[in-house]
Each structure stands twice: as C-alpha cells, then as structure tokens.
Design a protein around this motif. Structure first.
Motif, PDB file in Angstrom:
ATOM      1  N   VAL A  53       0.842  -1.201   0.000  1.00 37.12           N
ATOM      2  CA  VAL A  53       0.000   0.000   0.000  1.00 37.12           C
ATOM      3  C   VAL A  53       0.873   1.245   0.000  1.00 37.12           C
ATOM      4  CG1 VAL A  53      -1.680   1.320   1.343  1.00 37.12           C
ATOM      5  CG2 VAL A  53      -1.954  -1.146   1.091  1.00 37.12           C
ATOM      6  N   LEU A  54       1.896   1.255   0.849  1.00 29.50           N
ATOM      7  CA  LEU A  54       2.804   2.399   0.914  1.00 29.50           C
ATOM      8  C   LEU A  54       3.562   2.560  -0.402  1.00 29.50           C
ATOM      9  CD1 LEU A  54       3.562   4.403   3.215  1.00 29.50           C
ATOM     10  CD2 LEU A  54       5.628   3.030   3.570  1.00 29.50           C
ATOM     11  N   GLY A  55       3.942   1.409  -0.981  1.00 34.46           N
ATOM     12  CA  GLY A  55       4.682   1.464  -2.235  1.00 34.46           C
ATOM     13  C   GLY A  55       3.866   2.037  -3.387  1.00 34.46           C
ATOM     14  N   VAL A  56       2.593   1.607  -3.467  1.00 41.93           N
ATOM     15  CA  VAL A  56       1.713   2.124  -4.522  1.00 41.93           C
ATOM     16  C   VAL A  56       1.500   3.618  -4.345  1.00 41.93           C
ATOM     17  CG1 VAL A  56      -0.642   2.060  -5.419  1.00 41.93           C
ATOM     18  CG2 VAL A  56       0.555  -0.072  -4.916  1.00 41.93           C
ATOM     19  N   LYS A  57       1.312   4.034  -3.107  1.00 39.40           N
ATOM     20  CA  LYS A  57       1.055   5.449  -2.818  1.00 39.40           C
ATOM     21  C   LYS A  57       2.221   6.329  -3.247  1.00 39.40           C
ATOM     22  CE  LYS A  57      -0.201   8.546   1.000  1.00 39.40           C
ATOM     23  NZ  LYS A  57      -0.523   8.610   2.458  1.00 39.40           N
ATOM     24  N   HIS A  58       3.449   5.803  -3.095  1.00 36.35           N
ATOM     25  CA  HIS A  58       4.637   6.628  -3.361  1.00 36.35           C
ATOM     26  C   HIS A  58       5.399   6.183  -4.609  1.00 36.35           C
ATOM     27  CE1 HIS A  58       4.385   8.921   0.397  1.00 36.35           C
ATOM     28  NE2 HIS A  58       3.972   7.794   0.952  1.00 36.35           N
ATOM     29  N   GLY A  59       4.796   5.274  -5.393  1.00 36.85           N
ATOM     30  CA  GLY A  59       5.413   4.898  -6.667  1.00 36.85           C
ATOM     31  C   GLY A  59       6.686   4.094  -6.531  1.00 36.85           C
ATOM     32  N   LEU A  60       6.801   3.291  -5.480  1.00 38.61           N
ATOM     33  CA  LEU A  60       7.996   2.471  -5.321  1.00 38.61           C
ATOM     34  C   LEU A  60       8.022   1.345  -6.349  1.00 38.61           C
ATOM     35  CD1 LEU A  60       8.117   2.096  -1.421  1.00 38.61           C
ATOM     36  CD2 LEU A  60       9.311   3.770  -2.846  1.00 38.61           C
ATOM     37  N   GLN A  61       9.207   0.950  -6.725  1.00 41.98           N
ATOM     38  CA  GLN A  61       9.357  -0.106  -7.720  1.00 41.98           C
ATOM     39  C   GLN A  61       9.127  -1.477  -7.091  1.00 41.98           C
ATOM     40  OE1 GLN A  61      12.982   0.120  -9.990  1.00 41.98           O
ATOM     41  NE2 GLN A  61      12.795  -1.975 -10.761  1.00 41.98           N
ATOM     42  N   MET A  62       8.331  -2.308  -7.765  1.00 44.88           N
ATOM     43  CA  MET A  62       8.128  -3.685  -7.311  1.00 44.88           C
ATOM     44  C   MET A  62       9.318  -4.532  -7.715  1.00 44.88           C
ATOM     45  SD  MET A  62       5.108  -3.634  -5.875  1.00 44.88           S
ATOM     46  CE  MET A  62       4.450  -5.295  -5.843  1.00 44.88           C
ATOM     47  N   THR A  63       9.617  -5.544  -6.913  1.00 47.04           N
ATOM     48  CA  THR A  63      10.693  -6.472  -7.251  1.00 47.04           C
ATOM     49  C   THR A  63      10.124  -7.858  -7.495  1.00 47.04           C
ATOM     50  OG1 THR A  63      11.048  -6.974  -4.915  1.00 47.04           O
ATOM     51  CG2 THR A  63      12.360  -5.190  -5.860  1.00 47.04           C
ATOM     52  N   TYR A  64      10.852  -8.651  -8.210  1.00 45.03           N
ATOM     53  CA  TYR A  64      10.427 -10.019  -8.530  1.00 45.03           C
ATOM     54  C   TYR A  64      11.584 -10.963  -8.215  1.00 45.03           C
ATOM     55  CZ  TYR A  64       6.677  -7.556 -10.879  1.00 45.03           C
ATOM     56  OH  TYR A  64       5.611  -6.739 -11.138  1.00 45.03           O
ATOM     57  N   ASN A  65      12.050 -10.852  -6.980  1.00 47.00           N
ATOM     58  CA  ASN A  65      13.242 -11.590  -6.584  1.00 47.00           C
ATOM     59  C   ASN A  65      12.958 -13.036  -6.200  1.00 47.00           C
ATOM     60  OD1 ASN A  65      14.887  -9.366  -6.956  1.00 47.00           O
ATOM     61  ND2 ASN A  65      14.614  -8.627  -4.850  1.00 47.00           N
ATOM     62  N   VAL A  66      11.718 -13.354  -5.803  1.00 47.96           N
ATOM     63  CA  VAL A  66      11.401 -14.698  -5.309  1.00 47.96           C
ATOM     64  C   VAL A  66      10.533 -15.411  -6.335  1.00 47.96           C
ATOM     65  CG1 VAL A  66      10.334 -16.017  -3.448  1.00 47.96           C
ATOM     66  CG2 VAL A  66      11.502 -13.859  -2.932  1.00 47.96           C
ATOM     67  N   ILE A  67      10.919 -16.625  -6.694  1.00 44.50           N
ATOM     68  CA  ILE A  67      10.157 -17.388  -7.684  1.00 44.50           C
ATOM     69  C   ILE A  67       9.238 -18.371  -6.983  1.00 44.50           C
ATOM     70  CG2 ILE A  67      11.887 -17.041  -9.479  1.00 44.50           C
ATOM     71  CD1 ILE A  67      12.925 -19.844  -8.978  1.00 44.50           C
TER      72      ILE A  67
END
Length: 973
Positions: A369-383
């Motif tokens: 939620v905080l990331g979406v609000k502030h435009g943080l980049q999502m990571t895809y480190n875990v498969i």
C-alpha cells in the motif's frame, strides 16, 4: 377375615398395569441402521416434498471438502443443520435440504501428487486432463464415503441427488459467474503481494491460512543516511548516522525499497558512548530510533552506555534518504544502487522494533500500500518454489522455504552477509504467531506475483445498485440491512473483515479446478482497455462446452481456437490457465443450487447459511462477495454460526495429543442419537467440549427421557377415542395444569426452533418431561392409572397422556430422530408410519391458564414440605413407604387451603390420608426454611392395607371383595 390371610384373592391381574414392549435398554448402535433403511424404503424425504401449499424453507449446505473421514466438527455441523431442517418442516414449511461437496482444489490435488511421489512419478509429465480425471475420481470416492457417514448420523436430505462443485453443470455455472466479473469490469490482472505457499506453489486466500507459533530470525539492520535536508533546503548534518530497522524476515532485505516511520511518534538521535570490544554496535555510532524503543534496542545491541543527542522532528525524517545496506557490496553488480526514501506510514508503532519499518512492497500488505502510494518499484526476486531468482546477485538460488516446508538457507546467508559488511547491530530469535498453509502445515511467504483480482471498490454498472454500486458497499449494506445473525457477534466479525479487506485474489496456479475462462491480448499491458477479451459469444461457447464436457474442455487441444471462433485471430490471444480459488467455487453455489435446481430457493436466496465461526473468513465471506458482484446482494437471509469442538479439558483436538473424538466411535458405542443429544445440549454458538465423561452425562439424560416415553407408552397401550375427554373443563385441576404447561411449552418450542436455539428447546422440554411429568405428574397419577376403574380421573389422565405423547415425540423428533421414531412406531405401527411425516400438533392457546399454573405451583410447594417430612420418617425406619403415612399439614394461607381442598392431597403427596389444618402448628412440626406458612406433623395411617392399591384405609375389609378399599371394590365391580 384379615386382608393378608391365604384366602385373600390375588388382585394383581385386575390392575391396569402398563403394557409395552418398549425396552429401557435402547441398543441404538445396532438398531439405528434398520430405521435408516426403513426411511429410505418408504421414501420419507420425498413424501415430505409432496405436501402441498407449504412455504419453502431453504437451508443451503456449505459444502464440506471431499477428502477424508468425518471429524467431530462435521458431526456437529451437519446435526445442527439437520435439526434446523427437521424442526422447520414440522412447523409447517417445505424444508428442503440439498447436501453438497466441495470437490476442486489443492487438498485433493495434493493427495494425487503425494500418490505420484510415492510411485516416483512427476506430476508435470502427466497430461493435465489425465491428472484432473484422477482428482475427480478421488473426490467421487470420498463423496460416497462421507455420504454414508452423514446418513448414519440421521441426517435427512436429498442424498440421491446432492450437489457437487465438479458436476458439469456446476462447473459451467462457476465459469459463467466468473464471466460476470469479466464483463462487469471488476476483474483485473494485478501484481501485488499475496500469501504464497512455496510447498504447494500457489497463492492462498486468508481462509486457507492458519496461524502457528514459529521461531524466526530477528535482525537490527543499519541503513546509512546519505541525504538529510532541512525545511530550508540546507543539510542538517546527519551524515554518518544510521537509521535502524528491525525485521523477522531477513529474506526480504534484498527487496527493500523504503523505510517507513510514523509522524505521530517521537524520534531521537542516539549516540553509543560505551560498548564492549568487538561489539557490532560500536562506541561513537549514531542511530535514529523511536524514543520509546531506544533503550530496548541498545540492550539488544549489548550497548553499555548511550546518550540522546537531540530530537529528530517528523518533518525532518520526511526529507531523509538512505542507502541500501548492500549498496556497493562486491558482487552486488549495482543491484542495490538506489536511494531508500523515508516515508510516513500509520502502520508503524513503537510497541516493538525500532520505530522504523523496513519496507519491501513485493512482500507485505502494508508495504505494498505504501509502495503504490509513493510509486515504489516492485521487485520479482522470489520465484514460485520459494527461492531467489537465479540471477539475483549474492543470493541467487538461495531457498527461503524448502519443498518440505522447512527453512532454507536464504535467511542465514543474508544475515551472514549483513554481519560481514558491518550492517547489523544485533541479531536473535523470536517465537511468534506466523501464517501457515492449513493443508501442508508449512510456513507461507508474502510474494509479489501477477494474479487475477476482483476489485471490491470499483463501480459496477450492472443495474443492480439498490444496495450499492461496488462489491464492498453491497456487502456492507447486506450485512446490516438484509441478514439476521445468530449470534449477533457474527455480524461484527464479518462487517469488520469486509470493511478492511483488499481486492479478492481469484487465481490459483494449480490444475484441479475451474479455469479462469478468459483470454488476454498478447503484448498488451494489463491496464490497456483491450487487454481482456470481453465477448458474450465467446463466453457462451465456453459455457456450452462446459455443460456438455465439464471444465476439462478448456484443456483440450484446440480449445482456444474453438472458443474464439472465426471472429478472432487465435495467435493474437493467450488463454489463461490459472484456476479459480475454490472459495469462488463454493461462493457460487447459490447460483447452481439455489437458483437452478427445482428444489432450490424460489428467489435464489437461502433462508439460512449455517457453518462454523471460521467461515466468516471462508464460505460466508466468499459467498457474500461473489453474490454481491453477480446479483447485487447477499445470497442469504440468516447466518448461523457455531464454535469449535474442544476436548473435555477445553483443549483443541489434535492427533498428536491423542485427544480426538471420532464420530464413528461415538456412534458405535452409544448410537447417533446420543451424539445428536450432545449437540442439542450444548451452546453451539460458543466453543463446545466433548469427552467420555460428558457423553456419559448425555447418555444419562437420554435414559431419563426414554423412561418418560416408556411410561406414556405403557399407560396408553389400549387407549382409544372412546376414552377421550374432549373438554378440559371436565378434567381435574392437575390435568388442566398439564395442558396449560403444554400450551406454554408449545410456544417456547416453536420460538426456540425458529430462532435456532436448540439448547433452549431441549432444556425446556427435558425439564418438563423429567421434572414436571416424571417426578411430579406421573408420580401422582400412577395410582389412578393403575387402580381406578373407568373413572373420570383415569380417562382425563390418559387423555392428557395422549396429548403429551403427540407433542413430546414431535418436539423431540428433530433431535432424537431414531428414538422418537421407535417411540412412534411402538404406538402406531404400520408400513408407512413415521413420526417424521407429521407436524407439531396445534396446541390451542385456550389451554393456557396462568392462574391454574400458579395454583398448582402453590400445591407443589406444600407437597415438597410433606415429602421432605416423610423422607425423614423413611430414613429413620419409622415407615417403609409413604402410603403408611397420614400426615396433618398446617397451612396458614387460606387461599392455599382452599386450593388443596380442590385436589386429592393424599394422591398428590402419595399418602393414604392427609389432613389440612388451619390451626397453628406445634413446635415439633416439620418445616422448611424456604417455604413459610407450611408445617407437617407426622401421623401413621390408620386401618388395613388394601391388597390391590396398597393404601392403608379404615374401610378395607368392609366391601364385597375381600381385603380391598371402596375405590378398588368399585373398580373390581
């Protein structure tokens, strides 16, 4: 001639002794199966459906999972449902019950995979349709087993034609309901963290999670401040200072994108002034910490002395940037060369940790939620297997959770690296409540993956906005305006869940289920208007195929071309192969059961949903969301909730503890009716306890009830309509009192059953049967029933017993289904006879006479004093039987004396004589402290013992028949 001379005739054969073959020993385990066969032979359930002009009453069955034998929770659940259905049927409704099963999903798929693993087979090498067919066969086998186990508990229903979520029509409807979300705009593909099981390699819903204690690593990590700008734009001199975070998920540190703080908390700059040599936290280090947590942090870091340098105001925190701990680390390949901003967040507290929360948007709900609000980049480190992507620098391939559900090496490797680069000030272990998969029992992780969601706050333009135009609004309105909750706490629980819930994750990365029957455009972003194919003709072709072939049709070679038809270029579209969350399956049952079946609900809405309290986050929840998205409102009018079943000590049942109670064992030892009676005696709205001693108590209650029924059967053996007294006014006061109590109880029973209060119903009926009847009325009337001739008293008593019989057998039939059938057939044998084919008899309100009830209550109080006085004489061996007594009862109250004159007080007190006196009682008279104005002087009965009724009376021996009293002489004549 004396009454006891050898010449005295034998009068026993002249008594009206009870005649019945009804045994006191029930033998339920052996006899109950015969009644089940009989009900099936005469078609009881179908014959009830033939009754015309009745209002339908529909309890919709929450489907148990077709996987394993029944446990005690199943027995409780189904028995409550059965009592609801049977009681409403007997109150004049057409109470239909269609049992159902949940057949798709991971538990069954997991079992088949387990079989493969034992055989050394690889699931991924098996054609998907073959695999699905094995899952279907497995479910079919358990449906058949569970069906017989449920029937053995006496559960009524349409067992010949239950509903299964894997039936072709059900699969078609589930797909059709999903397509409604597709067409109304609430379906979207998003990328956000969901609870992910590395063991099962799929996303899980909250309802599939259980919480267990788990020991986790804890670390306190330094994030170096790289920029700190004051309100005027000037640097505020925080170089060389570290922001310290605390986390129990070390494996998420590589995915950190920010640090959260709470502007409402108090923060300070702290300096270490003394620390042991070689300590991670060193003398001269400067940390930013929440003031309320600083001391705890320093203690954990083994700091000897520290000082607070100054306040750090919230407006200053907002302008700080940090470096990631792994920035510039050799081998990091620039992976972490980005700024880590400080962001305000209300979820941060100073109850534990440091007052700063490490934020990885891909691995936490608040973080996302905080990331979406502030435009943080999502990571895809875990498969999907719970390991880091192979190309992640430093940690590629490290495993978080192993395929066996154990901790992998990821946490330790990351912690060791942090220690190596001096980024830690402390580490430890903590035991805390942690989410686990309820199937594999393995820990889960929050993992960001592309999933399909139903938006709960997106406006739906479907014309069904009477209760709101979003799923959430419709659900909350339904909870408060359309549904009655039993108990009311269920409303509060579900309301708060719906109020705060995120969008619904619909997709699962598995094979056994109903697929998400949609197509997406290749090389198109999920946010694009044409990303999803929305075409009613395509949808119709899918549904038609599913109706004929089941959901396997989606997996057949050429399915994409078949469904897209000639209107679309199949090469431009991708077919989605995720399957729907099984909660969507069960949430859709209202459509293919209530709406589509002939024995469903006329308006597609159930009168009752009834399940355990865990279903506030399960079936109640998913059914509400699903129906609000497709029909605009809740699919139920009543929601009834039961608690969990615990052992006799109040502990949760566990095979490892050896405290499980298996329904089959109870049925084998006691019979199903004892198990059902246990359900009726408990407050099911709370957690209930069960164990051997508890069941013995239940069996004792059962025996007392059985004795009551046996007494009535014996007294009514030759009762006919000729014996009936029609007008209650022609009956003695005692019989009128019983009829008044019946009228009162009829109201209690009907109200209780209507409100699903089985404990209240049973308690009222049981007390009436054992206290008012067996211990009072029957005890008094035995003499009249056995010894009177064709007297009004005896005819009145038998009339009342007949009325009692019809009410007690039917009132108790929803609970004791086998025993009341046995009682009924003992009196009304016949090839087509059954107590379950009749309704509760109408009980005229005119029978109710509260004044008469009060009058009898006064007489009963006097009786208590008399019987207590006689018990002392019996204890002291003065008398052996109360019939040897003729006490004098001194009663101060004139109205009570008047009432006593209206009844045969010697009969009421079971004495041979009784004198009522208004004179003051002598000091030696017997009194009871809680009953004032009544005293008893013991006197022996005078005369001879009647050889027929055993009363001691002066007139014995003065009649034509030898050795009898006048009443018995008349009877013999």
């Amino acid at each position: 001639m004396c009454a006891d001379t050898p010449e005295t005739p034998e009068y026993k054969s002249t008594l009206n002794l009870p005649k019945t073959d009804f045994p006191m020993r029930a033998g339920l385990p052996k006899r109950e199966p015969a009644w089940l066969e009989r009900w099936e032979q005469i078609g009881v359930y179908d014959r009830l459906r033939e009754k015309q002009g009745r209002t339908p009453f529909i309890l919709h069955d929450g489907p148990p999972y077709a996987n394993g034998h029944l446990h005690i929770g199943h027995a409780l659940n189904k028995t409550i449902k059965d009592m609801i259905v049977r009681s409403h049927q007997m109150m004049g409704f057409d109470a239909r019950y269609v049992p159902g099963w949940d057949c798709h999903g991971l538990p069954i798929e997991w079992k088949i995979e387990e079989q493969y693993r034992n055989k050394g087979k690889d699931k991924d090498e098996v054609p998907v349709i073959d695999f699905r067919q094995e899952c279907r066969k497995f479910a079919e086998g358990w449906v058949d087993i569970q069906r017989e186990e449920f029937k053995r508990l006496g559960i009524t229903g349409n067992w010949v034609n239950p509903y299964l979520t894997m039936d072709y029509h059900a699969e078609a409807v589930i797909a059709g309901e999903f397509q409604k979300f597709l067409m109304n705009g609430t379906l979207y593909q998003g990328s956000k963290p969901v609870m992910w099981s590395p063991v099962e390699k799929t996303a899980l819903a909250e309802a599939e999670i259980e919480y267990h204690d788990h020991k986790s690593h804890t670390i306190w990590v330094k994030f170096p401040i790289t920029q700190a700008i004051g309100p005027t734009g000037a640097d505020v001199g925080l170089q060389g200072v570290d922001v310290v975070i605390w986390t129990t998920t070390a494996w998420t540190i590589p995915s950190n994108r920010a640090i959260a703080f709470n502007p409402a908390l108090s923060y300070g700059l702290y300096k270490v002034t003394a620390a042991p040599d070689g300590n991670w936290a060193k003398k001269g280090d400067h940390y930013l910490l929440a003031d309320n947590l600083a001391a705890d942090v320093m203690k954990s870091a083994k700091v000897d002395e520290f000082v607070r340098k100054r306040d750090i105001p919230a407006e200053q925190l907002d302008l700080i940037s940090c470096a990631h701990p792994f920035k510039g680390v050799d081998g990091g390949e620039g992976e972490w060369d980005y700024k880590v901003p400080m962001l305000p967040g209300d979820h941060v507290t100073d109850e534990a940790g440091t007052g700063f929360v490490h934020t990885a948007p891909s691995h936490g709900a608040d973080d996302y939620v905080l990331g979406v609000k502030h435009g943080l980049q999502m990571t895809y480190n875990v498969i999907e297997d719970g390991s880091f992507r192979a190309d992640l620098p430093l940690f590629g391939g490290e495993v978080i959770i192993t395929p066996k559900g154990k901790e992998g090496g990821a946490n330790t490797t990351i912690i060791n690296k942090l220690a190596e680069i001096s980024a830690l000030i402390a580490r430890g272990r903590v035991t805390h409540s942690y989410p686990h998969s309820w199937r594999s029992k393995a820990p889960v992780i929050f993992r960001n993956t592309p999933q399909w969601f139903a938006a709960v706050d997106r406006e739906i333009a479907d014309g069904m906005d009477q209760y709101g135009d979003t799923i959430r609004q419709r659900a909350l309105t339904s909870i408060d305006e359309l549904v009655k909750w039993t108990p009311q706490t269920g409303r509060n629980r579900l309301f708060s869940m719906i109020e705060a819930r995120p969008d619904w994750v619909l997709s699962r990365q598995r094979a056994w289920g109903v697929p998400l029957t949609c197509f997406v455009k290749k090389d198109t972003l999920p946010t694009a208007p044409d990303f999803l194919l929305r075409d009613e003709a395509v949808n119709a072709r899918v549904i038609e195929a599913f109706e004929a072939e089941g959901a396997d049709a989606w997996y057949v070679e050429g399915a994409k071309e078949r469904f897209l038809g000639s209107d679309y270029n199949a090469d431009e579209w991708e077919q989605v192969f995720d399957v729907l969350d099984v909660w969507f399956d069960s949430g859709s049952t209202h459509a293919f059961v209530l709406r589509d079946r002939e024995d469903g609900a006329p308006d597609g809405i159930a009168d009752v949903y009834m399940e355990g309290t865990d279903q506030h986050r399960g079936w109640f929840h998913s059914s509400l969301l699903q129906a609000c998205g497709t029909k605009g409102r809740a699919p139920y009018r009543n929601v009834v909730t039961h608690g969990f079943t615990l052992d006799a000590k109040g502990n949760k049942m566990s095979k490892s503890l050896g405290n499980t109670i298996v329904p089959e064992k109870i049925v084998q030892q006691y019979g199903a009716d004892i198990l059902r009676l246990w359900v009726a005696q408990t407050d099911y709205t709370a957690d209930q306890r069960i164990g051997p001693e508890i069941l013995k108590g239940v069996a004792d209650s059962y025996r007392r009830l059985r004795n009551t029924m046996r007494f009535m059967l014996g007294a009514l053996s030759d009762f006919t309509e000729v014996d009936r007294i029609e007008d209650p006014a022609d009956m003695p006061p005692l019989e009128r009192w019983v009829m008044s109590r019946m009228a009162e109880l009829d109201e209690v029973v009907r109200k209780g059953y209507a409100e699903f209060d089985f404990q209240g119903v049973f308690s009222a009926v049981f007390n009436f049967a054992t206290v008012d009847l067996s211990s009072f009325y029957f005890d008094i009337r035995k003499d009249v029933l056995y010894c009177d001739g064709d007297s009004t008293r005896r005819r009145a008593a038998r009339t009342v017993l007949d009325l009692l019989f019809h009410r007690l057998t039917t009132w108790l039939a929803p609970v004791l289904v086998f025993t009341m059938e046995e009682v009924w057939l003992e009196r009304f044998p016949g090839a087509q006879s059954s107590v379950h084919l009749v309704d509760f008899p109408e009980t005229p309100a005119s029978w109710r006479n509260s004044q008469n009830e009060e009058n009898v209550a006064r007489v009963r109080r006097v009786r208590r004093v008399v019987t207590s006085a006689l018990e002392i004489q019996r204890r002291d061996k003065v008398i052996g039987s109360s019939l040897e007594a003729a006490p004098v009862v001194h009663v101060e109250d004139a109205e009570t004396r008047r009432l006593m004159a209206l009844v045969d007080m010697d009969d009421v007190c079971i004495t041979s004589g009784l004198t009522v006196s208004a004179d003051p009682a002598p000091d030696e008279a017997f009194r009871m402290p809680d009953i004032t104005g009544v005293a008893v002087v013991f006197e022996m009965a005078e005369g001879e013992k009647c050889q027929r009724c055993w009363k001691i009376l002066p007139d014995v021996g003065q009649h034509a028949h030898l050795g009898v009293c006048g009443r018995c002489n008349d009877a013999l004549n």
